[in-house]
Design an enzyme around this catalytic site. Structure first.
Site, PDB file in Angstrom:
ATOM      1  N   HIS A  59      17.753 -14.178  -9.232  1.00 58.01           N
ATOM      2  CA  HIS A  59      16.564 -15.035  -9.344  1.00 58.01           C
ATOM      3  C   HIS A  59      16.598 -16.127  -8.290  1.00 58.01           C
ATOM      4  CE1 HIS A  59      14.600 -13.451 -12.720  1.00 58.01           C
ATOM      5  NE2 HIS A  59      15.463 -13.834 -13.655  1.00 58.01           N
ATOM      6  N   ARG A  61       3.213   1.875  -9.171  1.00 63.57           N
ATOM      7  CA  ARG A  61       3.973   3.134  -9.085  1.00 63.57           C
ATOM      8  C   ARG A  61       4.592   3.434 -10.443  1.00 63.57           C
ATOM      9  NH1 ARG A  61       8.916   3.711  -5.031  1.00 63.57           N
ATOM     10  NH2 ARG A  61       9.972   2.584  -6.686  1.00 63.57           N
ATOM     11  N   GLU A 108       7.756  11.020   0.212  1.00 67.37           N
ATOM     12  CA  GLU A 108       9.116  10.549   0.470  1.00 67.37           C
ATOM     13  C   GLU A 108      10.137  11.672   0.412  1.00 67.37           C
ATOM     14  OE1 GLU A 108      10.121   7.460  -2.359  1.00 67.37           O
ATOM     15  OE2 GLU A 108       9.079   8.473  -3.992  1.00 67.37           O
ATOM     16  N   ASN A 130      11.965   4.852   3.041  1.00 69.38           N
ATOM     17  CA  ASN A 130      13.361   4.645   2.621  1.00 69.38           C
ATOM     18  C   ASN A 130      13.954   5.972   2.162  1.00 69.38           C
ATOM     19  OD1 ASN A 130      12.402   2.096   2.961  1.00 69.38           O
ATOM     20  ND2 ASN A 130      12.414   1.557   0.799  1.00 69.38           N
ATOM     21  N   ASP A 131      13.181   6.682   1.359  1.00 70.07           N
ATOM     22  CA  ASP A 131      13.670   7.978   0.896  1.00 70.07           C
ATOM     23  C   ASP A 131      13.386   9.086   1.894  1.00 70.07           C
ATOM     24  OD1 ASP A 131      15.040   7.715  -1.590  1.00 70.07           O
ATOM     25  OD2 ASP A 131      13.159   7.005  -2.436  1.00 70.07           O
ATOM     26  N   CYS A 185       4.686   2.288   2.416  1.00 67.39           N
ATOM     27  CA  CYS A 185       5.270   1.178   1.649  1.00 67.39           C
ATOM     28  C   CYS A 185       6.790   1.121   1.772  1.00 67.39           C
ATOM     29  CB  CYS A 185       4.855   1.248   0.182  1.00 67.39           C
ATOM     30  SG  CYS A 185       5.452   2.720  -0.641  1.00 67.39           S
TER      31      CYS A 185
HETATM   32  C1  PEP Z   1      10.669   4.404  -0.335  1.00 65.84           C
HETATM   33  O1  PEP Z   1      11.393   5.324  -0.707  1.00 65.84           O
HETATM   34  O2  PEP Z   1      10.422   4.166   0.856  1.00 65.84           O
HETATM   35  C2  PEP Z   1      10.073   3.497  -1.316  1.00 65.84           C
HETATM   36  C3  PEP Z   1       9.172   2.591  -0.978  1.00 65.84           C
HETATM   37  O3  PEP Z   1      10.509   3.578  -2.586  1.00 65.84           O
HETATM   38  P1  PEP Z   1      11.913   2.999  -3.114  1.00 65.84           P
HETATM   39  O4  PEP Z   1      12.521   2.162  -2.037  1.00 65.84           O
HETATM   40  O5  PEP Z   1      11.574   2.255  -4.345  1.00 65.84           O
HETATM   41  O6  PEP Z   1      12.677   4.274  -3.375  1.00 65.84           O
HETATM   42 MG    MG Z   2      11.492   5.910  -2.769  1.00 64.53          MG
END
Ligand code: PEP
Ligand code: MG
Length: 584
Positions: A193, A336, A435, A458-459, A506
């Protein structure tokens, strides 16, 4: 003394140079001792009185923060008040006084320790961090028991960089921005936090420095580089001058960025780009607007499932989503659905630990197996659509069958709500996260079924390049500009354009100014990111012409390796935006 550098975790960006103020946050030393049977009643009364004093102190703090910057963070104080009513903490302590014949201090200390052990077994970082809330509340009661007054940050008279073992969110709320230049702590993580607060209050901070309090003394000169999570104690003249320059540059640039807040994210030739915030806690919604964002492009709902033994009810889902939608209005919120498993929170409800969780029962795969959990979320989410502009985003879709099944469940839930006469938006838009490489490959097929894509780099990078996004040993290969990744991105963009659906991103890639022009050139018109990055990306957007962005992306796409693609991108940014480039 020679300069000493400490490296920790980035908590809140900015560079400050100043004198250290070592805040004494040593734990209260308490003596646990046995008591006689006859003293039990008095000890319980003493404990209850200390709890009441603690409550009064927190209520007082609440009053002080009902106005001004702390206002949106009152939930932290609410959490602490709730903990003062927590059965495990309160009844546990009273039980120990009565049954183990311990004095109030000893009984409370043992109770905090035993709750702490339960938290330690939890794998999720965010949930583990909540142990701190219990410890902080416990410390407050202990101090009140022993009559120990805590040094307050509100009392600090001169400008200082606070160095402490750990800070409570209440400490952070007490910080006067004109006096507290920044802070650095031994403990903490990005999701504590305190770190979240520091970011939204705009106080530079580095956490997780492990043992900085062991060497720094009040009055030492320190440089705090919150951009890299670094603290330099007693800097050499050369380092000092170097950072002075960096600081000036950063400040100037921040001021420039601040001016962009209310300006549209529009390219020089009039293309309007939607820049939105990624949030994890409903309370963060205000901060997206404060940074000049227009709505929430990713609300990760797994945080609703944390910090608790039971599953969230439909009402809790509904309230959280309604809150976010109302606060974000008139802008949209992309919610999501649950993404458990993988590197995220563990699977609720009796699932075995998986050997390969990233490839296991994650996100939509889990939801399609645990339909009751999924349906509860969908009911809450749909009901919230009556109160704002909400879109639904499905994570980890790998192919059409999952999407068909999800839509079928959504239709069933809608039918239920209709039959019950509950209000919701019949036309809520749904989108899928892209992703998984298979989803990128069949983007044309998926595009016929949804109204938007949101690319989760990211994934997508993890699965395309077969590198665990958590593993520091292969982190050097984690490269958004890898030709394979870029080709997938282009493929997704083409499919979205042909089907005339919205294309968003995202993943973290969307928030890096280095990639912004490339993404525009590839066709992305909607980027959602960590809120602090919004002004940086806006700066790039407002300074490019779409034609230049298209040329840049074509050039980057032609590069045979990630290193060469990166060099091309860096060259472009260094030329166009020297103030943004590497030095910082
Ligand atoms: C991603 O995978 O890019 C994503 C935005 O989701 P997370 O980071 O929550 O897996
Ligand atoms: Mg993801």
């Amino acid at each position: 003394m020679h300069e000493k550098t400490y490296r920790g975790i980035v908590a809140s960006p900015g560079i400050v140079i100043g004198r250290a103020y070592l805040l004494d946050r040593r734990k209260v030393v308490v003596a646990g001792r046995r008591i006689e049977d006859v003293s039990v009643k008095d000890e319980v009364a003493r404990f209850k009185k200390a709890v009441e004093v603690s409550r009064a102190q927190i209520e007082e703090l609440k009053k002080r923060f009902t106005k001004g910057i702390g206002k949106s963070h009152l939930y932290i104080l609410e959490t602490h008040i709730m903990l003062l009513e927590d059965k495990m903490l309160m009844d546990g302590t009273v039980k120990r006084i009565k049954e183990s014949l311990l004095n109030a201090e000893g009984a409370l200390k043992e109770t905090i320790n035993s709750i702490g052990l339960k938290f330690d077994k939890i794998e999720d970082e965010y949930l583990r961090e909540r142990k701190h809330d219990v410890e902080q509340v416990g410390e407050r009661i202990l101090r009140n028991l022993v009559g120990h007054k805590q040094e307050s940050l509100a009392d600090i008279k001169d400008e200082a960089v606070i160095i402490a073992h750990d800070l409570a969110p209440t400490d952070t709320l007490m910080m006067r921005k004109d006096k507290i230049l920044g802070f650095a702590t031994d403990a903490g993580s990005r999701t504590s936090h305190t770190a979240i607060l520091a970011r939204s209050l705009g106080i530079p901070a580095a956490v997780g420095l492990e043992n900085i309090t062991a060497t720094v003394k009040t009055g030492d000169v320190v440089i705090l580089d919150g951009i890299h999570g670094v603290v330099i104690v007693d800097p050499d003249e050369e380092t000092f001058l170097e950072y002075l320059k960096k600081q000036r540059k950063y400040k100037y640039f921040e001021q420039e960025l601040e001016k962009l807040k209310d300006l549209p994210a529009e390219t020089l030739d009039g293309h309007v780009i939607k820049l939105q915030g990624n949030i994890e806690l409903p309370e963060e919604v205000a901060s997206a607007a404060d940074h000049g964002g227009t709505g929430i492009g990713l609300y990760r709902t797994e945080f609703l499932f944390l910090n608790r033994q039971t599953l969230p009810s439909e009402e809790e889902h509904y309230k959280a989503y309604r809150h976010v939608a109302e606060r974000a209005a008139p802008h949209e919120v992309v919610i999501r659905t649950l993404d458990v498993g993988g590197d995220k929170i563990g699977l609720p409800g009796g699932f075995e630990k998986e050997a390969n969780p990233a490839l296991g029962l994650r996100a939509i795969r889990f939801c399609l197996q645990k339909r009751d959990i999924f349906k509860t979320q969908l009911r809450g989410l749909l009901r919230a659509t009556a109160h704002g502009n909400i879109k639904m985003l499905i994570p980890m879709i790998s192919g059409l069958p999952e999407l068909y099944e999800t839509k079928k469940i959504l239709d069933d839930v809608k039918a239920e709500l209709r039959a019950e006469g509950k209000e919701f938006n019949e036309h809520m838009e749904i989108g899928v996260m892209i992703e998984i490489p298979s989803a990128a490959m069949i983007a044309d097929l998926l595009a016929r079924e949804v109204s938007f894509f949101s690319v989760g780099t990211n994934d997508l990078i993890q699965y395309t390049l077969a590198i665990d996004r958590q593993n520091e040993h292969v982190a050097y290969m984690y490269e958004p500009l890898d030709p394979a990744v870029l080709r997938l991105l282009q493929r997704v963009s083409d499919a979205a354009r042909q089907a005339n659906i919205t294309l968003a991103m995202c993943g973290e890639m969307a928030g890096d100014p280095l990639y912004a022009a490339i993404l525009l050139g590839m066709g992305f018109r909607n980027l959602s990111m960590n809120v602090a990055s919004i002004p940086w990306v806006k700066k790039v957007v407002r300074s490019v012409r779409m034609q230049d962005a298209v040329e840049l992306s074509a050039l980057v796409m032609q590069q045979p390796t990630a290193v060469m693609a990166r060099r091309t991108a860096e060259h472009f940014v260094a030329e166009r935006f020297p103030e943004l480039s590497a030095e910082l």
